[in-house]
Design an enzyme around this catalytic site. Structure first.
Site, PDB file in Angstrom:
ATOM      1  N   GLU A   1       0.816  -1.156   0.089  1.00 12.19           N
ATOM      2  CA  GLU A   1      -0.022   0.037  -0.210  1.00 12.19           C
ATOM      3  C   GLU A   1       0.867   1.324  -0.019  1.00 12.19           C
ATOM      4  OE1 GLU A   1      -3.383  -0.763   2.819  1.00 12.19           O
ATOM      5  OE2 GLU A   1      -2.448  -2.311   3.350  1.00 12.19           O
TER       6      GLU A   1
ATOM      7  N   SER B   1      -6.731  -2.147   2.440  1.00  8.45           N
ATOM      8  CA  SER B   1      -7.098  -1.601   1.168  1.00  8.45           C
ATOM      9  C   SER B   1      -7.653  -2.744  -0.105  1.00  8.45           C
ATOM     10  CB  SER B   1      -5.934  -0.902   0.251  1.00  8.45           C
ATOM     11  OG  SER B   1      -5.134   0.278   0.889  1.00  8.45           O
TER      12      SER B   1
ATOM     13  N   TYR C   1      -9.661   3.859  -4.946  1.00  7.57           N
ATOM     14  CA  TYR C   1      -8.556   5.027  -5.264  1.00  7.57           C
ATOM     15  C   TYR C   1      -8.739   5.432  -6.620  1.00  7.57           C
ATOM     16  CZ  TYR C   1      -6.882   2.896  -0.915  1.00  7.57           C
ATOM     17  OH  TYR C   1      -6.805   2.523   0.664  1.00  7.57           O
TER      18      TYR C   1
ATOM     19  N   ARG D   1     -11.207   3.393  11.972  1.00 10.68           N
ATOM     20  CA  ARG D   1     -12.283   3.273  11.124  1.00 10.68           C
ATOM     21  C   ARG D   1     -12.779   1.880  11.349  1.00 10.68           C
ATOM     22  NH1 ARG D   1     -10.312   3.501   5.987  1.00 10.68           N
ATOM     23  NH2 ARG D   1     -11.006   1.429   5.610  1.00 10.68           N
TER      24      ARG D   1
ATOM     25  N   ASP E   1     -15.170  -0.617   9.429  1.00 12.21           N
ATOM     26  CA  ASP E   1     -15.815  -1.054   8.215  1.00 12.21           C
ATOM     27  C   ASP E   1     -17.054  -1.923   8.584  1.00 12.21           C
ATOM     28  OD1 ASP E   1     -14.089   0.566   6.777  1.00 12.21           O
ATOM     29  OD2 ASP E   1     -12.630  -1.010   6.279  1.00 12.21           O
TER      30      ASP E   1
ATOM     31  N   GLU F   1     -13.853  -5.145   9.375  1.00 13.73           N
ATOM     32  CA  GLU F   1     -12.531  -4.731   9.654  1.00 13.73           C
ATOM     33  C   GLU F   1     -12.411  -3.681  10.504  1.00 13.73           C
ATOM     34  OE1 GLU F   1      -9.917  -4.738   6.414  1.00 13.73           O
ATOM     35  OE2 GLU F   1     -10.694  -6.588   5.338  1.00 13.73           O
TER      36      GLU F   1
ATOM     37  N   ASN G   1      -9.382  -0.506  11.156  1.00 14.01           N
ATOM     38  CA  ASN G   1      -8.437   0.195  10.801  1.00 14.01           C
ATOM     39  C   ASN G   1      -7.505   1.221  11.911  1.00 14.01           C
ATOM     40  OD1 ASN G   1      -8.499  -0.603   7.598  1.00 14.01           O
ATOM     41  ND2 ASN G   1     -10.657  -0.147   8.429  1.00 14.01           N
TER      42      ASN G   1
ATOM     43  N   GLY H   1      -7.252   5.778   5.690  1.00 16.61           N
ATOM     44  CA  GLY H   1      -6.698   6.573   4.303  1.00 16.61           C
ATOM     45  C   GLY H   1      -7.178   8.007   4.467  1.00 16.61           C
TER      46      GLY H   1
END
Length: 316
Positions: free
Chosen positions: A16, A152, A222, A261, A263, A276, A278, A282
């Site tokens: 990443e 990612s 992205y 974060r 998800d 998940e 984080n 990002g």
């Protein structure tokens, strides 16, 4: 804040790297625009010398994947006594391993899709066909395959037919020695960021992710315009509250600090299933944390200025 010196760490050698560099550039630019003296440093063999000879007041970690999220870089910063924005090294290690996180979530009464995590060696030694058959019998189809570590959506695949499983497993093993096989849960994909920029951590407005292909993969994440974000998510108020409560509970459970974060998937019945966690969300133009910050009526610089102050105060 003009008297603060902040080092933004980005890049590194993980899969990443390019995304991390984009996150770092955006954060550094936002801080500079608000009068902060910023250094942008790649995580390479020169990092320790830079930290020693040009010691910053605080570090902002904008690393994704690898040593930037598994606690290694955080451990080095702790060894050097340099304050940093983000989760401590021990909690990073806990959050880095997806099967371990799911086990902790279940023990705490939080919902996450049922799963199996097996190393490559198990398929070699016991026979891939038999193991895959047992997985399908237990979890059903479709399935989500993902590396047990990393982010990612690299290596993540949705498999709807049993015949496609062997090839999907081989592809996934290119990113990790252990694959997490998860029951697919249909619903609304949502991300909830938590920031601790005041007295207590708080959940930002949930971001709903809408992808025409139905799968929020690396390209969708992205590529500008590949996904549509709705913030706050187009869900009933009680579900929005449940998302916030779940993200805050998971943040505290795993010992996360400053920013995280969560998800999740919200199924047709309004139940929240955590996918998940984080520790280093990002910060690119298509990332979800900046979207949530904007919907909250703030901006990236304001949030991170407060986080930098909290980090510097911890050192004092």
């Amino acid at each position: 804040m003009s008297d603060r010196t902040v080092a933004v760490l980005a890049g590194g050698l993980s899969h990443e790297r390019e995304v991390s560099l984009r996150s770092g550039r955006r954060l550094a630019g936002a801080l500079r625009a608000n009068g902060v003296d910023v250094r942008e440093w790649d995580v390479d063999a020169r990092l320790l010398e830079r930290l020693s000879t040009d010691r910053p007041d605080a570090v902002a970690v904008a690393l994704h994947g690898g040593e930037g999220e598994n606690g290694a870089v955080q451990q080095v910063l702790e060894l050097l006594g340099i304050p940093f924005v983000g989760t401590p090294s021990g909690a990073c290690r806990r959050a880095w391993d997806k099967p371990s996180v799911k086990t902790e979530l279940v023990r705490a009464g939080l919902s996450t899709p049922d799963w199996v995590a097996l190393p490559h060696s198990t398929f070699r030694e016991l026979g891939a066909q038999g193991v895959l058959g047992a997985i399908v019998e237990r979890l059903g189809l479709p399935l989500v395959l993902k590396p047990d570590q990393g982010g990612s959506a690299l290596g993540v695949q949705v498999v709807r037919n049993a015949a496609d499983l062997p090839a999907a497993m081989v592809s996934c093993f290119a990113y990790a020695e252990t694959v997490l096989v998860e029951r697919f849960v249909a619903g609304t994909e949502v991300a909830v960021s938590v920031v601790h920029d005041g007295e207590e951590p708080r959940a930002l407005p949930p971001v709903e992710v809408e992808v025409p292909s139905g799968f929020y993969d690396y390209t969708s994440r992205y590529t500008p315009g590949a996904a549509t974000f709705h913030c706050p998510a187009r869900l009933p108020s009680d579900v929005l509250d449940a998302l916030a409560d779940t993200a805050l509970a998971a943040h505290r459970l795993l010992g996360m600090r400053d920013v995280s974060r969560t998800d999740a998937i919200v199924d047709a019945d309004g139940h929240v299933h955590v996918l998940e966690m984080n520790v280093s969300p990002g910060l690119t133009d298509t990332s979800l944390l900046p979207t949530a910050v904007a919907a909250d009526g703030s901006d990236l610089a304001t949030v991170y200025l407060a986080l930098v102050e909290r980090a510097a105060a911890r050192q004092g």
